[in-house]
Design a protein around this motif. Sequence first.
Motif, short mmCIF file in Angstrom:
data_model
loop_
_atom_site.label_atom_id
_atom_site.label_comp_id
_atom_site.label_asym_id
_atom_site.label_seq_id
_atom_site.Cartn_x
_atom_site.Cartn_y
_atom_site.Cartn_z
N HIS A 157 0.85 -1.20 0.00
CA HIS A 157 0.00 0.00 0.00
C HIS A 157 0.89 1.25 0.00
CE1 HIS A 157 -3.28 -2.75 0.82
NE2 HIS A 157 -2.69 -3.16 1.94
N MET A 158 1.42 1.59 -1.16
CA MET A 158 2.30 2.74 -1.27
C MET A 158 1.58 4.00 -1.72
SD MET A 158 5.99 1.26 -2.55
CE MET A 158 5.47 0.56 -4.10
N GLY A 159 0.29 3.92 -1.95
CA GLY A 159 -0.48 5.08 -2.36
C GLY A 159 -0.69 5.11 -3.86
N GLY A 160 -1.87 5.59 -4.29
CA GLY A 160 -2.21 5.61 -5.70
C GLY A 160 -2.40 6.98 -6.28
N PHE A 161 -1.91 8.02 -5.60
CA PHE A 161 -2.03 9.38 -6.11
C PHE A 161 -0.77 9.78 -6.88
CE2 PHE A 161 -4.95 9.27 -2.55
CZ PHE A 161 -6.05 9.96 -3.03
N TYR A 162 -0.93 10.66 -7.84
CA TYR A 162 0.21 11.30 -8.49
C TYR A 162 0.72 12.36 -7.51
CZ TYR A 162 2.65 14.40 -11.79
OH TYR A 162 3.57 15.20 -12.41
N ALA A 163 1.95 12.20 -7.04
CA ALA A 163 2.45 13.03 -5.95
C ALA A 163 2.38 14.52 -6.26
CB ALA A 163 3.90 12.64 -5.62
N VAL A 164 2.75 14.91 -7.46
CA VAL A 164 2.73 16.34 -7.81
C VAL A 164 1.31 16.89 -7.74
CG1 VAL A 164 3.09 17.99 -9.71
CG2 VAL A 164 4.83 16.26 -9.19
N GLU A 165 0.36 16.12 -8.20
CA GLU A 165 -1.03 16.55 -8.18
C GLU A 165 -1.57 16.66 -6.76
OE1 GLU A 165 -3.98 16.08 -11.74
OE2 GLU A 165 -3.64 14.18 -10.74
N ALA A 166 -1.26 15.66 -5.92
CA ALA A 166 -1.70 15.70 -4.53
C ALA A 166 -1.09 16.89 -3.79
CB ALA A 166 -1.34 14.39 -3.83
N LEU A 167 0.21 17.09 -3.98
CA LEU A 167 0.89 18.19 -3.29
C LEU A 167 0.40 19.54 -3.79
CD1 LEU A 167 4.48 16.68 -3.25
CD2 LEU A 167 3.05 17.12 -1.24
N ALA A 168 0.13 19.65 -5.09
CA ALA A 168 -0.40 20.90 -5.62
C ALA A 168 -1.78 21.21 -5.04
CB ALA A 168 -0.47 20.84 -7.15
N THR A 169 -2.60 20.19 -4.89
CA THR A 169 -3.91 20.38 -4.29
C THR A 169 -3.78 20.93 -2.87
OG1 THR A 169 -4.84 18.57 -5.61
CG2 THR A 169 -6.05 19.21 -3.61
N LEU A 170 -2.89 20.34 -2.09
CA LEU A 170 -2.71 20.75 -0.71
C LEU A 170 -2.00 22.10 -0.60
CD1 LEU A 170 -1.70 17.26 0.67
CD2 LEU A 170 -3.83 18.46 1.16
N ALA A 171 -1.11 22.39 -1.53
CA ALA A 171 -0.44 23.69 -1.53
C ALA A 171 -1.39 24.81 -1.92
CB ALA A 171 0.76 23.66 -2.48
N TYR A 172 -2.35 24.51 -2.77
CA TYR A 172 -3.35 25.51 -3.19
C TYR A 172 -4.34 25.81 -2.06
CZ TYR A 172 -7.22 27.57 -5.78
OH TYR A 172 -8.22 28.40 -6.20
N ASP A 173 -4.67 24.80 -1.28
CA ASP A 173 -5.53 24.97 -0.11
C ASP A 173 -4.69 25.61 0.99
OD1 ASP A 173 -7.24 24.81 2.01
OD2 ASP A 173 -7.42 22.63 1.99
N ARG A 174 -5.00 26.83 1.39
CA ARG A 174 -4.08 27.65 2.17
C ARG A 174 -3.88 27.21 3.62
NH1 ARG A 174 -5.34 33.91 0.40
NH2 ARG A 174 -4.90 33.63 -1.82
N ARG A 175 -4.57 26.19 4.06
CA ARG A 175 -4.44 25.83 5.48
C ARG A 175 -3.01 25.47 5.85
NH1 ARG A 175 -8.52 21.69 7.52
NH2 ARG A 175 -7.64 20.41 5.88
N ARG A 176 -2.30 24.76 4.96
CA ARG A 176 -0.88 24.43 5.18
C ARG A 176 -0.10 24.67 3.91
NH1 ARG A 176 -0.92 18.50 7.33
NH2 ARG A 176 -2.73 18.36 5.96
#
Length: 425
Positions: A157-176
Amino acid sequence: MTFKWAKRHASGRLVFALITLILVALAAAPGKQTARAGQTGEKSNRNEQPSERDFYKWLQNLRNEAKKAGISEKTLDAALGDLAPVRRVVELDRRQPEFTRSFRSYLRRRVTRERIYRGRALLEKHRALLEDIYDQYGVAPRYLIAFWGLETHFGNHMGGFYAVEALATLAYDRRRADFFRAELIHALKIIDQGHVRPRDMTSSWAGAMGHMQFMPSTFNHYALDYTGNGRKDIWGSLPDAFASAANFLSRIGWRPDQNWGRQVRLPKDFNLSLATLDTKKSVEKWKNLGVQAADGTALANADTQASVVLPQGESGPAFLVFDNFRAIMRWNRSVNYAISVGHLADRIVGLPPIFFGPNAADETLSRNQIMEIQQNLNRLGFDAGQADGVAGPRTRAAIRAFQQNHDLAADGYPSAKLLERLRAQ
Protein backbone atom coordinates in the motif's frame (compact mmCIF):
# COMPACT_ATOMS: atom_id res chain seq x y z
CA MET A 1 -6.86 1.12 -3.45
CA THR A 2 -6.25 3.18 -6.60
CA PHE A 3 -7.64 6.57 -7.50
CA LYS A 4 -8.30 8.19 -10.87
CA TRP A 5 -6.22 11.21 -11.74
CA ALA A 6 -8.06 14.49 -12.24
CA LYS A 7 -9.22 14.76 -15.85
CA ARG A 8 -7.10 16.82 -18.18
CA HIS A 9 -7.67 19.79 -20.52
CA ALA A 10 -11.29 21.05 -20.55
CA SER A 11 -12.41 18.58 -17.91
CA GLY A 12 -9.74 19.93 -15.56
CA ARG A 13 -11.70 23.16 -15.20
CA LEU A 14 -14.87 21.21 -14.39
CA VAL A 15 -12.98 19.32 -11.66
CA PHE A 16 -11.67 22.62 -10.35
CA ALA A 17 -15.20 24.03 -10.16
CA LEU A 18 -16.28 21.01 -8.12
CA ILE A 19 -13.27 21.40 -5.83
CA THR A 20 -14.10 25.06 -5.34
CA LEU A 21 -17.60 24.17 -4.14
CA ILE A 22 -16.17 21.59 -1.73
CA LEU A 23 -13.60 24.01 -0.33
CA VAL A 24 -16.28 26.64 0.25
CA ALA A 25 -18.51 24.13 2.01
CA LEU A 26 -15.69 22.83 4.19
CA ALA A 27 -13.94 26.12 4.91
CA ALA A 28 -15.79 26.58 8.18
CA ALA A 29 -15.21 23.01 9.37
CA PRO A 30 -13.09 22.94 12.55
CA GLY A 31 -10.18 20.65 13.09
CA LYS A 32 -6.46 20.61 13.58
CA GLN A 33 -4.21 19.19 10.92
CA THR A 34 -1.79 16.53 11.95
CA ALA A 35 1.51 15.94 10.39
CA ARG A 36 2.56 12.67 8.82
CA ALA A 37 6.03 11.13 8.90
CA GLY A 38 8.60 13.74 7.91
CA GLN A 39 6.08 16.57 7.98
CA THR A 40 5.93 19.55 10.27
CA GLY A 41 2.70 21.04 11.56
CA GLU A 42 1.59 24.49 10.51
CA LYS A 43 -1.26 26.54 11.93
CA SER A 44 -4.24 27.09 9.68
CA ASN A 45 -5.14 30.58 8.53
CA ARG A 46 -8.89 30.34 8.91
CA ASN A 47 -9.54 33.84 7.59
CA GLU A 48 -8.31 32.97 4.09
CA GLN A 49 -10.53 31.33 1.52
CA PRO A 50 -8.59 29.11 -0.90
CA SER A 51 -11.57 29.19 -3.26
CA GLU A 52 -11.02 32.91 -3.89
CA ARG A 53 -7.83 32.26 -5.83
CA ASP A 54 -7.59 31.21 -9.42
CA PHE A 55 -5.81 27.86 -9.43
CA TYR A 56 -4.35 28.40 -12.86
CA LYS A 57 -2.87 31.77 -11.97
CA TRP A 58 -1.55 30.16 -8.80
CA LEU A 59 0.01 27.38 -10.87
CA GLN A 60 1.75 29.89 -13.12
CA ASN A 61 3.18 31.58 -10.05
CA LEU A 62 4.37 28.19 -8.83
CA ARG A 63 6.00 27.55 -12.22
CA ASN A 64 7.91 30.80 -11.95
CA GLU A 65 9.13 29.88 -8.49
CA ALA A 66 10.19 26.43 -9.68
CA LYS A 67 12.15 27.93 -12.61
CA LYS A 68 13.99 30.21 -10.20
CA ALA A 69 14.86 27.07 -8.20
CA GLY A 70 16.58 25.69 -11.31
CA ILE A 71 13.91 23.28 -12.53
CA SER A 72 13.83 22.92 -16.31
CA GLU A 73 10.95 23.94 -18.58
CA LYS A 74 10.84 20.37 -19.88
CA THR A 75 10.23 19.00 -16.39
CA LEU A 76 7.64 21.66 -15.61
CA ASP A 77 5.74 20.95 -18.83
CA ALA A 78 5.74 17.21 -18.12
CA ALA A 79 4.88 17.47 -14.42
CA LEU A 80 2.47 20.41 -14.33
CA GLY A 81 0.72 20.24 -17.67
CA ASP A 82 -3.07 20.65 -17.24
CA LEU A 83 -2.87 19.99 -13.52
CA ALA A 84 -6.09 20.32 -11.52
CA PRO A 85 -6.94 19.91 -7.82
CA VAL A 86 -7.99 16.43 -6.71
CA ARG A 87 -11.25 16.26 -4.80
CA ARG A 88 -10.34 13.06 -2.97
CA VAL A 89 -7.19 14.68 -1.56
CA VAL A 90 -9.27 17.52 -0.14
CA GLU A 91 -11.73 15.06 1.39
CA LEU A 92 -8.98 13.03 3.06
CA ASP A 93 -7.17 16.12 4.32
CA ARG A 94 -10.32 17.48 5.93
CA ARG A 95 -11.50 14.20 7.41
CA GLN A 96 -11.27 13.95 11.20
CA PRO A 97 -11.56 10.62 13.05
CA GLU A 98 -14.59 10.46 15.29
CA PHE A 99 -12.83 8.45 17.99
CA THR A 100 -9.29 8.36 19.35
CA ARG A 101 -7.96 4.82 19.65
CA SER A 102 -6.41 3.64 22.89
CA PHE A 103 -2.80 2.48 22.76
CA ARG A 104 -3.95 -1.12 23.17
CA SER A 105 -6.32 -0.82 20.22
CA TYR A 106 -3.69 1.01 18.15
CA LEU A 107 -1.10 -1.70 18.80
CA ARG A 108 -3.55 -4.52 18.13
CA ARG A 109 -4.33 -3.15 14.68
CA ARG A 110 -0.68 -2.69 13.72
CA VAL A 111 1.32 -5.47 15.32
CA THR A 112 -0.78 -8.32 14.00
CA ARG A 113 0.06 -11.99 13.80
CA GLU A 114 0.05 -11.81 10.01
CA ARG A 115 2.44 -8.84 10.01
CA ILE A 116 4.78 -10.56 12.47
CA TYR A 117 4.92 -13.80 10.44
CA ARG A 118 5.32 -12.02 7.15
CA GLY A 119 7.98 -9.78 8.65
CA ARG A 120 9.94 -12.84 9.75
CA ALA A 121 9.75 -14.35 6.26
CA LEU A 122 10.83 -11.11 4.59
CA LEU A 123 13.66 -10.66 7.07
CA GLU A 124 15.05 -14.03 6.02
CA LYS A 125 14.46 -13.32 2.33
CA HIS A 126 16.36 -10.01 2.41
CA ARG A 127 18.80 -10.79 5.22
CA ALA A 128 21.97 -10.54 3.12
CA LEU A 129 21.00 -7.10 1.79
CA LEU A 130 19.86 -5.87 5.20
CA GLU A 131 23.04 -7.07 6.91
CA ASP A 132 25.13 -5.18 4.35
CA ILE A 133 23.11 -2.03 5.03
CA TYR A 134 23.47 -2.60 8.78
CA ASP A 135 27.25 -2.77 8.41
CA GLN A 136 27.23 0.63 6.70
CA TYR A 137 24.54 2.54 8.61
CA GLY A 138 24.12 0.75 11.94
CA VAL A 139 20.36 0.11 11.75
CA ALA A 140 19.54 -3.51 12.59
CA PRO A 141 17.57 -5.41 9.91
CA ARG A 142 14.53 -6.04 12.11
CA TYR A 143 13.87 -2.31 12.46
CA LEU A 144 13.91 -1.68 8.71
CA ILE A 145 11.47 -4.55 8.24
CA ALA A 146 9.25 -3.11 10.99
CA PHE A 147 9.19 0.37 9.41
CA TRP A 148 8.42 -1.21 6.05
CA GLY A 149 5.58 -3.23 7.54
CA LEU A 150 3.95 -0.31 9.30
CA GLU A 151 4.42 2.26 6.55
CA THR A 152 3.19 0.32 3.51
CA HIS A 153 2.42 -3.22 4.71
CA PHE A 154 5.65 -4.40 3.09
CA GLY A 155 5.08 -2.47 -0.13
CA ASN A 156 1.45 -3.46 -0.67
CA HIS A 157 0.00 0.00 0.00
CA MET A 158 2.30 2.74 -1.27
CA GLY A 159 -0.48 5.08 -2.36
CA GLY A 160 -2.21 5.61 -5.70
CA PHE A 161 -2.03 9.38 -6.11
CA TYR A 162 0.21 11.30 -8.49
CA ALA A 163 2.45 13.03 -5.95
CA VAL A 164 2.73 16.34 -7.81
CA GLU A 165 -1.03 16.55 -8.18
CA ALA A 166 -1.70 15.70 -4.53
CA LEU A 167 0.89 18.19 -3.29
CA ALA A 168 -0.40 20.90 -5.62
CA THR A 169 -3.91 20.38 -4.29
CA LEU A 170 -2.71 20.75 -0.71
CA ALA A 171 -0.44 23.69 -1.53
CA TYR A 172 -3.35 25.51 -3.19
CA ASP A 173 -5.53 24.97 -0.11
CA ARG A 174 -4.08 27.65 2.17
CA ARG A 175 -4.44 25.83 5.48
CA ARG A 176 -0.88 24.43 5.18
CA ALA A 177 0.11 26.08 1.95
CA ASP A 178 3.71 26.96 2.81
CA PHE A 179 4.61 23.45 3.91
CA PHE A 180 3.09 21.70 0.90
CA ARG A 181 4.34 24.31 -1.57
CA ALA A 182 7.89 23.62 -0.37
CA GLU A 183 7.28 19.86 -0.67
CA LEU A 184 5.95 20.38 -4.20
CA ILE A 185 9.15 22.19 -5.23
CA HIS A 186 11.14 19.30 -3.74
CA ALA A 187 9.04 16.82 -5.75
CA LEU A 188 9.70 18.73 -8.97
CA LYS A 189 13.44 18.66 -8.22
CA ILE A 190 13.30 14.86 -7.85
CA ILE A 191 11.70 14.57 -11.29
CA ASP A 192 14.13 17.08 -12.79
CA GLN A 193 17.08 15.06 -11.49
CA GLY A 194 15.79 12.02 -13.37
CA HIS A 195 15.06 9.76 -10.40
CA VAL A 196 11.47 9.08 -11.48
CA ARG A 197 9.14 9.93 -14.35
CA PRO A 198 6.32 12.31 -13.37
CA ARG A 199 3.44 9.83 -13.53
CA ASP A 200 5.48 7.12 -11.83
CA MET A 201 5.88 9.37 -8.77
CA THR A 202 3.02 7.81 -6.81
CA SER A 203 2.29 8.75 -3.22
CA SER A 204 -0.24 8.83 -0.42
CA TRP A 205 -2.80 11.63 -0.50
CA ALA A 206 -0.38 13.72 1.59
CA GLY A 207 2.58 13.21 -0.74
CA ALA A 208 4.43 10.45 1.18
CA MET A 209 6.24 8.26 -1.32
CA GLY A 210 7.61 4.80 -1.88
CA HIS A 211 8.14 1.75 0.30
CA MET A 212 9.08 3.84 3.33
CA GLN A 213 6.74 6.80 2.64
CA PHE A 214 9.33 9.57 2.39
CA MET A 215 8.14 13.12 1.89
CA PRO A 216 9.92 14.80 -1.05
CA SER A 217 12.09 16.94 1.25
CA THR A 218 13.14 13.81 3.16
CA PHE A 219 13.97 12.18 -0.16
CA ASN A 220 16.17 15.07 -1.23
CA HIS A 221 18.06 15.07 2.08
CA TYR A 222 18.42 11.35 2.73
CA ALA A 223 17.53 9.11 -0.24
CA LEU A 224 20.34 6.99 -1.67
CA ASP A 225 21.17 5.30 -4.95
CA TYR A 226 22.32 2.10 -3.26
CA THR A 227 22.33 0.08 -6.48
CA GLY A 228 24.53 2.59 -8.30
CA ASN A 229 22.32 2.86 -11.39
CA GLY A 230 22.10 6.65 -11.24
CA ARG A 231 18.58 6.78 -9.81
CA LYS A 232 17.31 6.95 -6.23
CA ASP A 233 14.34 4.65 -6.68
CA ILE A 234 12.38 4.31 -3.43
CA TRP A 235 9.36 2.96 -5.35
CA GLY A 236 10.80 0.02 -7.25
CA SER A 237 14.15 -0.76 -5.63
CA LEU A 238 14.20 -2.32 -2.18
CA PRO A 239 17.97 -1.78 -1.86
CA ASP A 240 17.46 1.96 -2.44
CA ALA A 241 14.43 2.07 -0.12
CA PHE A 242 16.09 0.19 2.76
CA ALA A 243 19.37 2.08 2.46
CA SER A 244 17.57 5.43 2.30
CA ALA A 245 15.63 4.63 5.48
CA ALA A 246 18.80 3.48 7.25
CA ASN A 247 20.65 6.62 6.12
CA PHE A 248 17.84 8.80 7.47
CA LEU A 249 17.83 7.07 10.85
CA SER A 250 21.60 7.04 11.11
CA ARG A 251 21.88 10.75 10.39
CA ILE A 252 19.24 11.77 12.93
CA GLY A 253 20.96 9.95 15.79
CA TRP A 254 20.23 6.22 15.61
CA ARG A 255 22.48 4.29 18.00
CA PRO A 256 23.65 0.87 16.75
CA ASP A 257 24.54 -0.14 20.31
CA GLN A 258 21.03 0.38 21.69
CA ASN A 259 17.56 -1.08 21.38
CA TRP A 260 14.49 1.16 21.16
CA GLY A 261 13.33 0.40 24.71
CA ARG A 262 11.67 -2.27 26.80
CA GLN A 263 8.58 -2.88 28.88
CA VAL A 264 9.15 -2.36 32.60
CA ARG A 265 7.33 -2.71 35.91
CA LEU A 266 6.89 0.38 38.09
CA PRO A 267 6.75 0.32 41.89
CA LYS A 268 3.43 1.20 43.51
CA ASP A 269 4.84 4.44 44.92
CA PHE A 270 6.37 5.56 41.62
CA ASN A 271 6.15 9.31 41.01
CA LEU A 272 4.13 9.39 37.79
CA SER A 273 5.17 12.96 37.05
CA LEU A 274 8.54 11.45 36.06
CA ALA A 275 6.88 9.44 33.27
CA THR A 276 7.58 11.86 30.45
CA LEU A 277 10.05 12.11 27.60
CA ASP A 278 11.27 15.35 29.14
CA THR A 279 12.76 13.38 32.06
CA LYS A 280 15.93 11.40 31.28
CA LYS A 281 17.87 9.32 33.80
CA SER A 282 20.36 6.52 33.56
CA VAL A 283 18.99 2.98 33.68
CA GLU A 284 20.80 2.56 36.99
CA LYS A 285 18.98 5.56 38.49
CA TRP A 286 15.64 4.22 37.31
CA LYS A 287 16.57 0.93 38.93
CA ASN A 288 17.29 2.75 42.20
CA LEU A 289 13.80 4.29 41.99
CA GLY A 290 12.31 0.79 41.97
CA VAL A 291 11.80 0.29 38.24
CA GLN A 292 12.15 -3.38 37.28
CA ALA A 293 12.12 -5.44 34.10
CA ALA A 294 8.64 -6.56 33.03
CA ASP A 295 9.22 -10.00 34.53
CA GLY A 296 10.15 -8.52 37.92
CA THR A 297 13.89 -9.04 37.62
CA ALA A 298 16.38 -6.26 38.28
CA LEU A 299 17.49 -3.87 35.56
CA ALA A 300 21.16 -3.79 34.66
CA ASN A 301 23.43 -1.18 36.21
CA ALA A 302 23.82 0.75 32.98
CA ASP A 303 24.50 4.44 32.41
CA THR A 304 22.35 4.49 29.24
CA GLN A 305 19.97 7.47 29.35
CA ALA A 306 16.30 6.55 29.28
CA SER A 307 12.81 7.88 29.90
CA VAL A 308 9.63 6.25 31.20
CA VAL A 309 6.51 6.52 29.05
CA LEU A 310 2.94 5.45 29.84
CA PRO A 311 1.04 5.34 26.54
CA GLN A 312 -2.21 4.27 28.21
CA GLY A 313 -1.93 5.98 31.56
CA GLU A 314 -1.19 4.48 34.96
CA SER A 315 -3.32 1.38 34.37
CA GLY A 316 -1.57 0.45 31.13
CA PRO A 317 1.93 -0.85 30.37
CA ALA A 318 5.07 1.17 31.15
CA PHE A 319 8.14 1.41 28.95
CA LEU A 320 11.72 2.49 29.45
CA VAL A 321 12.77 4.07 26.15
CA PHE A 322 16.19 5.05 24.81
CA ASP A 323 17.60 7.42 22.19
CA ASN A 324 16.49 5.18 19.32
CA PHE A 325 12.90 5.67 20.45
CA ARG A 326 13.42 9.40 19.97
CA ALA A 327 14.83 8.72 16.51
CA ILE A 328 11.67 6.79 15.62
CA MET A 329 9.65 9.78 16.78
CA ARG A 330 11.59 11.95 14.36
CA TRP A 331 10.12 9.70 11.67
CA ASN A 332 6.60 9.95 13.09
CA ARG A 333 5.88 12.06 16.16
CA SER A 334 3.57 9.59 17.84
CA VAL A 335 4.44 7.63 20.97
CA ASN A 336 2.04 4.90 19.88
CA TYR A 337 3.70 4.64 16.48
CA ALA A 338 7.21 4.57 17.97
CA ILE A 339 6.33 1.76 20.39
CA SER A 340 4.61 -0.14 17.57
CA VAL A 341 7.75 0.01 15.40
CA GLY A 342 9.94 -1.16 18.27
CA HIS A 343 7.55 -3.89 19.37
CA LEU A 344 7.00 -5.21 15.83
CA ALA A 345 10.78 -5.38 15.41
CA ASP A 346 11.01 -7.31 18.69
CA ARG A 347 8.24 -9.75 17.75
CA ILE A 348 9.84 -10.40 14.36
CA VAL A 349 12.94 -11.73 16.15
CA GLY A 350 10.92 -13.78 18.64
CA LEU A 351 10.64 -11.55 21.70
CA PRO A 352 7.44 -11.82 23.78
CA PRO A 353 4.30 -9.69 23.42
CA ILE A 354 3.50 -6.71 25.60
CA PHE A 355 1.73 -7.57 28.85
CA PHE A 356 -1.22 -5.27 29.53
CA GLY A 357 -2.50 -6.69 32.81
CA PRO A 358 -6.08 -6.97 34.03
CA ASN A 359 -6.52 -3.27 34.87
CA ALA A 360 -5.53 -1.75 31.53
CA ALA A 361 -8.58 0.10 30.25
CA ASP A 362 -9.32 -0.13 26.53
CA GLU A 363 -11.70 2.79 26.37
CA THR A 364 -11.88 5.15 23.42
CA LEU A 365 -12.75 8.81 23.66
CA SER A 366 -14.50 10.69 20.91
CA ARG A 367 -12.94 13.77 19.43
CA ASN A 368 -15.71 15.81 21.04
CA GLN A 369 -14.89 14.34 24.45
CA ILE A 370 -11.23 15.30 24.11
CA MET A 371 -12.29 18.78 23.01
CA GLU A 372 -14.43 18.99 26.14
CA ILE A 373 -11.44 17.95 28.28
CA GLN A 374 -9.38 20.70 26.64
CA GLN A 375 -12.12 23.29 27.09
CA ASN A 376 -12.52 22.44 30.77
CA LEU A 377 -8.78 22.52 31.37
CA ASN A 378 -8.57 25.96 29.78
CA ARG A 379 -11.58 27.12 31.80
CA LEU A 380 -9.86 26.03 35.00
CA GLY A 381 -6.61 27.78 34.13
CA PHE A 382 -4.61 24.81 32.82
CA ASP A 383 -3.41 25.74 29.35
CA ALA A 384 -4.34 22.94 26.95
CA GLY A 385 -4.09 25.18 23.89
CA GLN A 386 -6.72 25.19 21.17
CA ALA A 387 -9.58 22.77 21.80
CA ASP A 388 -9.04 20.69 18.66
CA GLY A 389 -9.84 17.17 19.85
CA VAL A 390 -6.21 16.03 19.61
CA ALA A 391 -4.49 15.09 22.88
CA GLY A 392 -1.00 16.30 22.01
CA PRO A 393 1.91 17.16 24.34
CA ARG A 394 0.39 20.48 25.42
CA THR A 395 -2.90 18.89 26.37
CA ARG A 396 -1.15 16.07 28.26
CA ALA A 397 0.98 18.59 30.15
CA ALA A 398 -2.19 20.46 31.14
CA ILE A 399 -3.81 17.21 32.28
CA ARG A 400 -0.75 16.37 34.35
CA ALA A 401 -0.77 19.84 35.95
CA PHE A 402 -4.47 19.46 36.81
CA GLN A 403 -3.87 16.00 38.28
CA GLN A 404 -0.97 17.22 40.40
CA ASN A 405 -3.02 20.18 41.61
CA HIS A 406 -5.80 17.83 42.75
CA ASP A 407 -3.59 15.07 44.19
CA LEU A 408 -4.48 12.63 41.43
CA ALA A 409 -2.20 10.12 39.72
CA ALA A 410 -0.32 12.47 37.38
CA ASP A 411 -0.08 10.27 34.29
CA GLY A 412 -1.23 12.97 31.84
CA TYR A 413 -3.67 10.55 30.24
CA PRO A 414 -7.08 11.68 28.89
CA SER A 415 -9.82 9.36 30.10
CA ALA A 416 -13.56 9.26 30.74
CA LYS A 417 -12.84 9.34 34.46
CA LEU A 418 -10.80 12.52 34.03
CA LEU A 419 -13.59 14.10 32.00
CA GLU A 420 -16.09 13.38 34.76
CA ARG A 421 -13.76 14.99 37.30
CA LEU A 422 -13.32 18.08 35.13
CA ARG A 423 -17.06 18.46 34.63
CA ALA A 424 -17.54 18.47 38.38
CA GLN A 425 -15.12 21.35 38.94
